[in-house]
Design a protein around this motif. Structure first.
Motif, short mmCIF file in Angstrom:
data_model
loop_
_atom_site.label_atom_id
_atom_site.label_comp_id
_atom_site.label_asym_id
_atom_site.label_seq_id
_atom_site.Cartn_x
_atom_site.Cartn_y
_atom_site.Cartn_z
N LEU A 91 0.84 -1.20 0.00
CA LEU A 91 0.00 0.00 0.00
C LEU A 91 0.88 1.25 0.00
CD1 LEU A 91 -2.61 -1.15 2.66
CD2 LEU A 91 -2.80 -1.29 0.16
N LYS A 92 0.59 2.19 -0.87
CA LYS A 92 1.42 3.39 -1.01
C LYS A 92 1.56 4.18 0.28
CE LYS A 92 0.61 4.09 -5.91
NZ LYS A 92 0.07 4.98 -6.95
N ARG A 93 0.48 4.28 1.05
CA ARG A 93 0.51 5.08 2.27
C ARG A 93 1.38 4.45 3.36
NH1 ARG A 93 -5.85 6.88 2.50
NH2 ARG A 93 -5.73 8.15 0.62
N MET A 94 1.71 3.17 3.21
CA MET A 94 2.54 2.50 4.22
C MET A 94 3.82 1.91 3.64
SD MET A 94 -0.26 0.84 6.80
CE MET A 94 -1.06 -0.25 5.64
N ALA A 95 4.12 2.25 2.39
CA ALA A 95 5.29 1.68 1.72
C ALA A 95 6.61 2.20 2.27
CB ALA A 95 5.20 1.96 0.21
N HIS A 96 6.56 3.20 3.12
CA HIS A 96 7.78 3.79 3.68
C HIS A 96 8.30 3.04 4.91
CE1 HIS A 96 4.62 5.35 6.23
NE2 HIS A 96 5.53 5.70 7.12
N ILE A 130 13.86 2.97 3.11
CA ILE A 130 12.83 2.68 4.11
C ILE A 130 12.95 3.75 5.20
CG2 ILE A 130 11.97 0.99 5.78
CD1 ILE A 130 11.78 0.04 2.84
N GLN A 131 11.85 4.37 5.55
CA GLN A 131 11.88 5.49 6.49
C GLN A 131 11.63 5.08 7.94
OE1 GLN A 131 12.68 8.73 5.51
NE2 GLN A 131 13.26 7.53 3.73
N LYS A 132 11.05 3.88 8.15
CA LYS A 132 10.68 3.51 9.51
C LYS A 132 10.68 1.99 9.66
CE LYS A 132 7.06 4.18 12.97
NZ LYS A 132 5.81 4.85 13.31
N ILE A 133 11.18 1.53 10.81
CA ILE A 133 11.06 0.13 11.19
C ILE A 133 10.22 0.08 12.46
CG2 ILE A 133 12.26 -1.94 11.98
CD1 ILE A 133 14.70 -1.10 10.45
N THR A 134 9.23 -0.81 12.47
CA THR A 134 8.41 -1.00 13.67
C THR A 134 8.63 -2.42 14.19
OG1 THR A 134 6.47 -1.78 12.45
CG2 THR A 134 6.64 0.61 12.84
N LEU A 135 8.29 -2.63 15.45
CA LEU A 135 8.36 -3.95 16.06
C LEU A 135 7.48 -3.96 17.29
CD1 LEU A 135 10.32 -3.76 18.82
CD2 LEU A 135 12.07 -3.56 17.08
N SER A 136 7.19 -5.16 17.76
CA SER A 136 6.47 -5.29 19.02
C SER A 136 7.25 -6.23 19.92
CB SER A 136 5.04 -5.79 18.80
OG SER A 136 5.03 -7.06 18.20
N VAL A 137 7.18 -5.98 21.23
CA VAL A 137 7.97 -6.75 22.18
C VAL A 137 7.16 -6.91 23.47
CG1 VAL A 137 9.21 -4.67 22.95
CG2 VAL A 137 10.22 -6.92 23.33
N LEU A 138 7.23 -8.09 24.05
CA LEU A 138 6.55 -8.36 25.32
C LEU A 138 7.20 -7.54 26.43
CD1 LEU A 138 4.25 -10.25 26.29
CD2 LEU A 138 6.03 -11.87 26.94
N GLU A 139 6.39 -6.95 27.29
CA GLU A 139 6.90 -6.06 28.34
C GLU A 139 7.95 -6.71 29.23
OE1 GLU A 139 4.25 -5.03 31.65
OE2 GLU A 139 2.98 -6.73 31.10
N THR A 140 7.92 -8.02 29.39
CA THR A 140 8.88 -8.71 30.25
C THR A 140 10.23 -8.97 29.58
OG1 THR A 140 7.96 -10.83 29.56
CG2 THR A 140 7.09 -9.86 31.60
#
Length: 181
Positions: A91-96, A130-140
């Protein structure tokens, strides 16, 4: 996308980080299944959302053909011990941006393989627009959170009571991102 293979040595252990190939598919299926049973830091329990050899072949092909995807493996003496992916959007809006995920067999924790994967992904993103890298991580998973912060990631949000673990308690998932300037 394909990247060049690189060698690393940490604590007298040498390993290679390279792009995944279709020949890795069967081993990747086995590694993912094993890792899912070794830690609660990931989303899945062992056997859930199983990806078979054919499924990994398809992922590898898609990631190889896409300029916004990267699929890396870590290999020690010919054995796959972990993998990391950056998955972008068509998707163009999230391709970055891309989402980073990683898993390493428990026997190979402490050798910097996860950190090396992340550094390689950051370098790839930085050199490929690429302008941004995201990730998710468990609080512990405090060790991972410290590493992510050290490498420029910031907390962007918290999903409260997001995961129920084997102790019957609920835990938060921390959403993090790194923006390239």
């Amino acid at each position: 996308m394909i990247v060049s293979s690189k060698e690393y040595t940490i604590h007298q252990v040498s390993y290679t980080i390279r792009s995944a190939t279709e020949q890795d598919a069967k081993n990747l299926s086995e590694v993912r299944l094993q890792v899912d049973g070794e830690t609660e830091n990931l989303d899945r329990e062992k056997g859930e959302a199983y990806i078979d050899e054919e499924g990994f072949k398809n992922l590898i092909q898609e990631d190889t053909e896409s300029p916004n995807n990267l699929f890396l493996v870590a290999e020690i003496d010919g054995k796959l011990v972990g993998f990391a992916r950056c998955e972008g959007s068509k998707l163009k809006r999230m391709a970055h941006k891309v989402e980073f995920g990683v898993c390493v067999l428990k026997d190979y924790w402490g050798y910097g393989i996860g950190k090396t994967f992340l550094r390689e992904c950051i370098h790839w993103a930085d050199t490929n627009g690429i302008q941004k890298i995201t990730l998710s991580v468990l609080e512990t998973n405090e060790k991972a959170i410290r590493l992510y912060e050290k490498l420029g990631f910031e907390v962007e949000g918290v999903l409260k009571n997001d995961k129920k673990l084997s102790d019957g308690r609920y835990y938060h998932t921390i959403l993090m991102g790194r923006i390239f300037k």
